[in-house]
Design a protein around this motif. Structure first.
Motif, PDB file in Angstrom:
ATOM      1  N   SER A  52      46.135  39.565  34.677  1.00  0.00           N
ATOM      2  CA  SER A  52      46.414  38.907  33.187  1.00  0.00           C
ATOM      3  C   SER A  52      46.649  39.873  32.115  1.00  0.00           C
ATOM      4  CB  SER A  52      45.185  37.799  33.160  1.00  0.00           C
ATOM      5  OG  SER A  52      44.068  38.583  33.217  1.00  0.00           O
ATOM      6  N   ASP A  53      45.998  41.055  32.102  1.00  0.00           N
ATOM      7  CA  ASP A  53      45.912  41.816  31.031  1.00  0.00           C
ATOM      8  C   ASP A  53      47.176  42.702  31.237  1.00  0.00           C
ATOM      9  OD1 ASP A  53      43.378  41.306  30.397  1.00  0.00           O
ATOM     10  OD2 ASP A  53      42.507  42.806  31.404  1.00  0.00           O
ATOM     11  N   VAL A  54      47.875  42.907  32.228  1.00  0.00           N
ATOM     12  CA  VAL A  54      49.175  43.488  32.460  1.00  0.00           C
ATOM     13  C   VAL A  54      50.151  42.654  31.893  1.00  0.00           C
ATOM     14  CG1 VAL A  54      50.787  44.174  34.086  1.00  0.00           C
ATOM     15  CG2 VAL A  54      48.378  45.033  34.361  1.00  0.00           C
ATOM     16  N   GLU A  55      50.145  41.224  32.291  1.00  0.00           N
ATOM     17  CA  GLU A  55      51.151  40.441  31.877  1.00  0.00           C
ATOM     18  C   GLU A  55      51.226  40.321  30.308  1.00  0.00           C
ATOM     19  OE1 GLU A  55      52.573  35.937  32.841  1.00  0.00           O
ATOM     20  OE2 GLU A  55      50.591  36.293  33.194  1.00  0.00           O
ATOM     21  N   LEU A  56      49.971  40.248  29.657  1.00  0.00           N
ATOM     22  CA  LEU A  56      49.745  39.962  28.273  1.00  0.00           C
ATOM     23  C   LEU A  56      50.309  41.322  27.609  1.00  0.00           C
ATOM     24  CD1 LEU A  56      48.726  38.354  25.871  1.00  0.00           C
ATOM     25  CD2 LEU A  56      46.479  39.620  26.015  1.00  0.00           C
ATOM     26  N   HIS A  57      50.013  42.495  28.119  1.00  0.00           N
ATOM     27  CA  HIS A  57      50.408  43.887  27.708  1.00  0.00           C
ATOM     28  C   HIS A  57      52.065  43.855  27.750  1.00  0.00           C
ATOM     29  CE1 HIS A  57      50.909  47.944  26.750  1.00  0.00           C
ATOM     30  NE2 HIS A  57      51.568  48.122  28.049  1.00  0.00           N
TER      31      HIS A  57
END
Length: 74
Positions: free
Chosen positions: A52-57
């Protein structure tokens, strides 16, 4: 979360983690997030391996702001 969320991860580290040590996982995540494997590696290096953090980034780095759209329309 629906069932589709629990099946999102293509690796053994869990549904919320991206295993950058696995070429198969990198290819799968790159395809799912519509980026290159190198972009996945860079994002994980910056924000960690939580999907989720990678996608948001990645989405944040590819998105435009309202100011960008106004400038483009001029």
């Amino acid at each position: 979360m629906g069932n589709e969320d629990t099946n999102f991860a293509p690796n053994a580290t869990g549904p919320e983690r991206i295993d950058v040590g696995s070429d198969e996982a990198l290819r799968t995540w790159a395809k799912r997030l519509d980026v290159s494997a190198e972009q996945i590696r860079e994002a994980v290096a910056k924000v960690g391996d939580r999907a989720s953090d990678v996608e948001l980034h990645l989405k944040g780095s590819r998105s435009t702001t309202n100011d960008d759209r106004i400038e483009a329309a001029k």
